[in-house]
Design an enzyme around this catalytic site. Structure first.
Site, PDB file in Angstrom:
ATOM      1  N   ARG A 109      45.172  27.643  44.107  1.00 43.53           N
ATOM      2  CA  ARG A 109      44.682  28.878  43.485  1.00 43.53           C
ATOM      3  C   ARG A 109      45.389  28.996  42.148  1.00 43.53           C
ATOM      4  O   ARG A 109      46.608  29.181  42.085  1.00 43.53           O
ATOM      5  CB  ARG A 109      44.989  30.072  44.389  1.00 43.53           C
ATOM      6  CG  ARG A 109      44.455  31.408  43.881  1.00 43.53           C
ATOM      7  CD  ARG A 109      44.721  32.476  44.934  1.00 43.53           C
ATOM      8  NE  ARG A 109      44.463  33.815  44.444  1.00 43.53           N
ATOM      9  CZ  ARG A 109      43.316  34.469  44.565  1.00 43.53           C
ATOM     10  NH1 ARG A 109      42.295  33.889  45.152  1.00 43.53           N
ATOM     11  NH2 ARG A 109      43.178  35.700  44.106  1.00 43.53           N
ATOM     12  N   HIS A 136      34.746  30.500  42.042  1.00 41.52           N
ATOM     13  CA  HIS A 136      35.414  30.985  43.260  1.00 41.52           C
ATOM     14  C   HIS A 136      34.514  30.658  44.458  1.00 41.52           C
ATOM     15  O   HIS A 136      33.999  31.553  45.128  1.00 41.52           O
ATOM     16  CB  HIS A 136      35.651  32.491  43.142  1.00 41.52           C
ATOM     17  CG  HIS A 136      36.680  33.036  44.080  1.00 41.52           C
ATOM     18  ND1 HIS A 136      37.328  32.271  45.031  1.00 41.52           N
ATOM     19  CD2 HIS A 136      37.190  34.299  44.226  1.00 41.52           C
ATOM     20  CE1 HIS A 136      38.169  33.015  45.704  1.00 41.52           C
ATOM     21  NE2 HIS A 136      38.106  34.258  45.236  1.00 41.52           N
ATOM     22  N   GLN A 139      34.982  32.258  48.132  1.00 42.29           N
ATOM     23  CA  GLN A 139      34.557  33.653  48.235  1.00 42.29           C
ATOM     24  C   GLN A 139      33.068  33.746  48.515  1.00 42.29           C
ATOM     25  O   GLN A 139      32.617  34.562  49.324  1.00 42.29           O
ATOM     26  CB  GLN A 139      34.892  34.399  46.941  1.00 42.29           C
ATOM     27  CG  GLN A 139      34.414  35.847  46.927  1.00 42.29           C
ATOM     28  CD  GLN A 139      35.151  36.704  47.928  1.00 42.29           C
ATOM     29  OE1 GLN A 139      36.374  36.726  47.949  1.00 42.29           O
ATOM     30  NE2 GLN A 139      34.414  37.418  48.771  1.00 42.29           N
ATOM     31  N   ASP A 227      32.749  43.176  40.542  1.00 41.26           N
ATOM     32  CA  ASP A 227      34.123  42.685  40.637  1.00 41.26           C
ATOM     33  C   ASP A 227      34.948  43.495  39.643  1.00 41.26           C
ATOM     34  O   ASP A 227      34.406  44.255  38.831  1.00 41.26           O
ATOM     35  CB  ASP A 227      34.162  41.186  40.311  1.00 41.26           C
ATOM     36  CG  ASP A 227      35.481  40.517  40.687  1.00 41.26           C
ATOM     37  OD1 ASP A 227      36.349  41.187  41.275  1.00 41.26           O
ATOM     38  OD2 ASP A 227      35.648  39.322  40.371  1.00 41.26           O
ATOM     39  N   CYS A 266      34.566  41.383  46.046  1.00 44.57           N
ATOM     40  CA  CYS A 266      35.512  40.412  46.603  1.00 44.57           C
ATOM     41  C   CYS A 266      36.906  40.983  46.811  1.00 44.57           C
ATOM     42  O   CYS A 266      37.714  40.373  47.525  1.00 44.57           O
ATOM     43  CB  CYS A 266      35.559  39.158  45.741  1.00 44.57           C
ATOM     44  SG  CYS A 266      36.237  39.409  44.090  1.00 44.57           S
ATOM     45  N   ARG A 294      36.224  35.967  55.146  1.00 44.71           N
ATOM     46  CA  ARG A 294      36.941  34.899  54.447  1.00 44.71           C
ATOM     47  C   ARG A 294      37.555  33.915  55.454  1.00 44.71           C
ATOM     48  O   ARG A 294      37.556  32.703  55.229  1.00 44.71           O
ATOM     49  CB  ARG A 294      38.041  35.484  53.545  1.00 44.71           C
ATOM     50  CG  ARG A 294      37.557  36.267  52.327  1.00 44.71           C
ATOM     51  CD  ARG A 294      36.810  35.424  51.300  1.00 44.71           C
ATOM     52  NE  ARG A 294      37.606  34.329  50.793  1.00 44.71           N
ATOM     53  CZ  ARG A 294      38.509  34.427  49.814  1.00 44.71           C
ATOM     54  NH1 ARG A 294      38.751  35.593  49.237  1.00 44.71           N
ATOM     55  NH2 ARG A 294      39.173  33.361  49.395  1.00 44.71           N
TER      56      ARG A 294
END
Length: 309
Positions: A109, A136, A139, A227, A266, A294
């Site tokens: 990450r 991403h 996600q 987001d 998210c 997730r």
């Protein structure tokens, strides 16, 4: 079998992405009522170790990958810049070559997507993109699982995105081309997604609409997504926040979507900025189902990377 890295959704492709979602649904259902740390009945990754490298802070990615490996029968080790030699200038390539000899897969990450690509070139084990500035993908597997759980088959579905044209949107666009749903993108001028991802979605058969009119984008939409306006590591830009203000997902905007539309985010959310409290806490919000998913998404991604899916 060729090495299976998961840096973008296209690394897996449409059939594998659909298989991940199906597997995640099956494994999730099989665990109903179980303690969260109990391994799945088949424990398919028993003895396997996932090295997780964090150059960006994390809650959901960290916990979900840890729990995913526990439920699959494996284990994890965690590194971050502050407590590893990455923080003292050791190269990604050297880190990858070391971790590849000590662990069975690596999740990274970070900021620059080129770091994930370099890790994949040198690791000799599967590398998973836990987030980069470009995309991403993990996600979005969870998002698509959530949408399907909400009773919305993907082909032909109308997604509407509001705010910054960022990494999450890039992966939604990539998924749209693979799984044949459409995306309306409402962003201020100058904050559009990268053209590469728009073209990729359209080449796959998705209809992508780019607009600066939030009302146009939301009309009759099935899934509403937003987001944070200022991403992790960016300066708190007041000009950007002002530009984003007309794209807040609030009750008036949701009222123009389909009556059974669902809201996704998210997380973490800045309630009062990109989304109103009424929408975030409302009946159409699926954000905490999305967060829980997730775990189930990561499990299926891991199984695909190990050639077990």
């Amino acid at each position: 079998m060729a090495m299976r890295h998961f840096l973008d959704l296209s690394d897996a492709g449409a059939d594998a992405l659909a298989a991940m979602i199906d597997d995640a649904q099956t494994r999730k259902a099989a665990r109903a009522g179980w303690p969260k740390g109990k391994p799945d009945a088949d424990a398919p990754l028993a003895g396997h170790v996932l090295a997780m490298v964090f150059e960006k802070n994390s809650t959901r990615t960290r916990v979900s990958f840890d729990m995913a490996m526990r439920q699959l029968g494996g284990s994890v080790l965690i590194l971050d810049s502050a407590s590893s030699q990455l923080g003292r200038g050791e190269s990604i390539a050297d880190t990858a070559r070391v971790l590849g000899r000590m662990a069975d897969a690596i999740m990274l990450r970070t900021d620059d997507h080129a770091k994930a690509e370099e890790m994949a070139r040198h690791a000799g084990v599967p590398v998973i993109n836990g987030l980069t500035d470009r995309s991403h993908p993990c996600q979005i597997v969870a998002d698509l699982l959530t949408v399907i759980e909400q009773g919305k088959p993907l082909p032909g579905l109308e997604f509407a995105w509001f705010g910054d044209g960022n990494n999450v949107l890039h992966s939604i666009l990539e998924a749209a081309g693979l799984l044949k749903f459409n995306v309306r993108v409402a962003t201020p001028q100058g904050y559009e997604p990268e053209a590469e991802f728009v073209e990729l979605a359209r080449a796959g058969g998705a209809t992508v609409t780019l607009t600066a009119d939030a009302a146009e984008a939301v009309e009759g939409a099935d899934v509403i997504v937003t987001d944070t306006w200022v991403s992790m590591g960016q300066d708190h830009a007041h000009n950007k926040l002002a530009a984003m203000a007309p794209f807040q997902v609030n009750e008036a905007l949701m009222a123009r979507a389909k009556p059974d539309a669902r809201f996704l985010h998210c997380l973490p959310a800045h309630v009062g900025d990109e989304v109103s409290e009424g929408v975030f806490e409302g009946a159409q919000s699926a954000v905490f189902d999305e967060a829980e998913n997730r775990i189930h998404a990561q499990k299926s991604i891991l199984l695909w990377c190990f050639g077990k899916l």
